[in-house]
Scaffold this active site. Sequence first.
Site, PDB file in Angstrom:
ATOM      1  N   CYS A  57       0.674  -1.181  -0.103  1.00 22.51           N
ATOM      2  CA  CYS A  57      -0.047  -0.049  -0.053  1.00 22.51           C
ATOM      3  C   CYS A  57       0.893   1.184  -0.015  1.00 22.51           C
ATOM      4  CB  CYS A  57      -0.989   0.058   1.035  1.00 22.51           C
ATOM      5  SG  CYS A  57      -1.379  -1.529   1.651  1.00 22.51           S
ATOM      6  N   HIS A  89      -9.047   3.472  -3.301  1.00 19.55           N
ATOM      7  CA  HIS A  89      -7.853   3.193  -2.714  1.00 19.55           C
ATOM      8  C   HIS A  89      -7.121   1.986  -3.676  1.00 19.55           C
ATOM      9  CE1 HIS A  89      -4.416   2.241  -0.398  1.00 19.55           C
ATOM     10  NE2 HIS A  89      -4.889   1.290   0.385  1.00 19.55           N
ATOM     11  N   CYS A 101      -0.811   2.858   6.476  1.00 18.36           N
ATOM     12  CA  CYS A 101      -0.697   1.462   6.940  1.00 18.36           C
ATOM     13  C   CYS A 101      -0.626   0.510   5.850  1.00 18.36           C
ATOM     14  CB  CYS A 101      -2.017   1.001   7.652  1.00 18.36           C
ATOM     15  SG  CYS A 101      -3.391   0.833   6.972  1.00 18.36           S
TER      16      CYS A 101
END
Lengths: 715, 433
Positions: B89, B387, B417
């Site tokens: 991520c 996302h 995160c």
Amino acid sequence: MSNAWSLIKEEGGIIKCIFDLPGEKVNKFSFAVMQEFAEILEELKTAKTTDTLIIMSAKEGIFIAGADINEISQIKDKEDAYEKSKLGQKIFNSLENLPCKTIAYIHGACMGGGMECALACDYRIISDDETSKCALPEVKLGILPAWGGTWRFSQLIGLSASLPYMLTGRNIPAKKAFKIGLCDAIVAHEYSQSELQRFCQQIHENSPHKAILKKRKKRTNLFMRSLERNSLGKDFILNQALKSTLKQSHGHYPSPEKIIELLKSYPGKSSSEAMELEAQAFSELMQGEVCQNILKIYLANEELKSHGKTCPTSIPKKSHMAVLGAGIMGGGLAWLISSKGHFVRMKDISQEALAGGYKAGFKIYSSLFKKRRIKKGAMSLGMQRITSSLDYKGFEKVDLVVEAVVENMDLKKTVLAEMESSLPQQSIIASNTSALSISTMAESLKYPERFAGFHFFNPVNRMPLVEVIPGKKTSPETISSLCHFAQSLGKTPIVVKDVPGFLVNRILLPYINESVRLVEEGADIKMVDKSLSDFGMPMGPLFLSDEVGLDVGYKVAKLLEKAYGERMKVCALLEEIHSYEGVLGKKSGIGFYHHNARKLKVNQKIEGAKNRKQDASTQFTSEDIINRTMLLLINEAALCIEEGVIAKATDLDLAMVMGIGFPPFRGGPLSYAQSIGISKVVEMLNTYHEKYGMRYKPSQYLISLSQDNKNFNQI
Amino acid sequence: MKGRIAIIDGLRTPFCKAGGILQHTEADDLAAHLINEMFWRQKVTRDDVDEVIFGNVIQPVHAPNIARVIALKSGLPHSTLAHSVQRNCASGMEAITTAASKILGGEANLIIAGGTESMSRAPLLLNDKMKACLEALLKARSLSAKIKILLSIRPGHFKPVIALLKGLTDPVCGLNMGQTAERIAREMAVQRDEQDAYALESHHRAIKAYEEGFFESEISAIAPTPNYKALINQDDGIRHDLSIEKLKKMRPYFDRACGSVTIGNACQITDGAVALFLSSEEYAKERNLNILGYLTGYAYCGLEPERMGLGPVYSTAKLLKQEGTPDKLEDYDLMEINEAFAAQVLACAKAFSSKEFCKNHLGLDEPLGIVDPNKLNIHGGSIALGHPVGATGARLVLTLLRALKTKGLNRGMASLCVGGGLGASLSLEVDHE
Ligand SMILES: NC(=O)c1ccc[n+]([C@@H]2O[C@H](COP(=O)([O-])OP(=O)(O)OC[C@H]3O[C@@H](n4cnc5c(N)ncnc54)[C@H](O)[C@@H]3O)[C@@H](O)[C@H]2O)c1
């Protein structure tokens, strides 16, 4: 002496004969070069049977581009043509009869006379380079291969295999050339030295040599071979070919028919008899008008293109370009410009319009992809080069902007002025307007010297012509840069005067208008179109109007009416159609025809229009239709020459062939007029003038030509 | 950091729901579109660029080094370097910080960094049984052997392995990302009500941002392949009709029995890309470029894979200790904590201000500070906007800098995160005339 050839003797009896025409990018067979070649062959008569002659080229991407077309166009008459053919045949015969073995090593394009030379060799080896290809394109110029090419090619790979290539003149890529048995080996150019050596050894040894010849036979289609072996089969093939040829050419192009006729006569003939027939056929074609017309157009095009190439330009090779208005033309231009490696910015007033531009550009890319003319990667790079914007962000980087917003003078002026403040001072501004005055448009600009008309035709990907139009204040540098740029895009630039409709539309519109007027007077819609497509136009004028868009056409017609008055008065039926809702031609599905139906159907609403004569009292023959429309077209073309809209008559002819597809075999409107006879044209115009009105009033120019007994090229 | 890195400017595509309007557009095309657009807007030219660095998680099979493909599709010279980075991520952030360290190390002057992801184009894979069959089929010689293999194929052989779901499951702790969110929600006692309220607020903030025109100059409209039918210029995950009642009705997705994380209070799976132009401060100033803002520091951290959602707390603790960055959390005018899950953002916020957490896990005497909800994710976050994993890190940086600029504020912190048990925090600032 041209010093185009050199001989290099190597070990193992290899003699390299290298063609390198001094001062030229390509190798061509001029008569001087042929003469020198003949002398070299003379010298080689003493070669040993164990020697091998390899003919090769020192040029990049070219083996031999063919005969020098300039020289061909200067052939005086039938006898001269016959002589020139015989001479070439004789030289290639002596190549064929050399005591040593002969190989043509084809690396690069091998066209026309070049291919005939290769065919006279014992073997052909081709490199797998992208540039390596063979073709006999003579048919495209209205002639046929006459240095033994038709005979040797059909003998080598068979009648049915060779025929399509001779009838279309299309390219045979390297792999295909090997596959059909035209070439005996295909090699990587990088390894050609050793491959050629190995090949030379093999042909001098008995069994490897046999294997090569056997392979050659095997590659040609067995079934066809056996069909060709009996005369019935042969006739069948040739008759089929003739049928489909006639379907395409409508009998207007004699050379494919001539080729078929020639091949029909070959069975049972010796090679010298066959070549005699070939030379005769060639000389007959050369004498014909069609071939002369096509050659003229071809050379005029070459000249304009090479002129464009030499024009100085301020536009960098990889530049930033903008297109104002992302409509049909804007999208097409975005494709064209991006496909040549430039970065393009489309500017329009709504997201939907911009999306339309992407769509139009992509449509062309994907149609090329489907035809395998472009690879997926190149297509995606091209699309990535197109960006879009609703404002002038980025215009400070622009080298050239082409305006293609809606055809409206006030709007164009506003847009140009608005844009200029975002542009650097040295960038060029061009307008793609079809008919509006460049000088008037230029009034809105601070620096009008960098502004000109740059008229592309629709569809951008298929139409090869671009009109470049200087306004009163346009600088010569601007025109020069635009000509160069058009040429770099693969288009033919033609500089014309800033008159309403410029050149092509000005001559086209009276023709269209008159065809609608014929319908108005009761002529059948399909009949009008058929007469003119039989005449040789790529499609009938009414169908063309549907393609262009009836609204677009009407707008231009009105503009020309305003400018030229009575002569171009828009006919009542066109006015009436304009008032119909949603009848816009192909884009709305309905115009003169219904376009969505499976079979083309005429629009009955137009057939039954108020302004159309409904009694069938007047009968129209094809001749009436052709004369009524063509005379107006010719007269307008003559007026354009008279007013200096374009400098040269041949360039006008070329423009009409490329701009509206005026039949090339007729050589353009002025050549066509000449073939009728200028005084006859004037006479007919006079008659029509009395009968149909002032629009047929012959131009002063035509009258004086006929009085002085001159033709267009003599001025 | 030894100096500031100038982030000259950036752009992003609209973020669109996976399987939707951008589903046929490759990740490299998304990114190249942005770079091609940037060159029209920037003074710098293609020849000035030293390297292209892009973050991407799924790594499409046709473009193993996707950054190189992006560079070429952007018309950059063949000599321009390119490499791709993968930190799950945080890949978009990794691209930025890798670029920063290259520039600081004197290896490059101007770098294009960003992230791109087409979650739509994540492949379906053959399962092991099917794979074994096909391999055997290729090896089989006789027809009868082939037929025998073909006859052994059962419906179960056709069950695909969904690469996307595989990627969202931690192979070490065995939990998928949603389950890790459940885990930290329990640890930090984040209630379902809080999560739903937070999610709704994310949508409301995004809607407001659109109304104010905030995203207009951040997004470059794109015409999606295969037919370029429309020009898309808006994120399509924002729900105007969302209400707290609707959110409450949704069932927990990852822990059906006792959970609190729903599809509604988690981020959306999306396609999108972000690109930024980075250089040293001197380079940009010498050339008189308009500079959006600066990167002044960054920190990554590692923690238990099953608690990965708390990564930002750990990495921020590290960041605040660095030179050139603020000492206190309160010194930041604005903050972005990526909204992987509402539960996870809220858990982080609680952890930042928890004396106990900071003592036990970070060894600090005092809590890191209070997270002011009015400074956090003020234009909405991944719950509303979506996302696209590899791209989000870069979007946080772009959005945050633009927010600081428009609001006349100075310092911001963007954090994320990272699946697998990592956290990332970047310290950013903006100069005003
Ligand atoms: N279509 C043809 O056959 C053809 C052929 C040759 C030349 N042309 C000429 O090309 C030009 C464009 O024709 P077209 O057929 O592409 O038209 P079109 O209607 O398809 O496209 C025109 C575009 O201009 C845009 N536009 C309008 N106002 C604008 C503004 N202020 N700024 C930017 N964009 C604006 C429109 O939104 C539209 O997308 C015209 O001058 C026309 O005469 C057309």
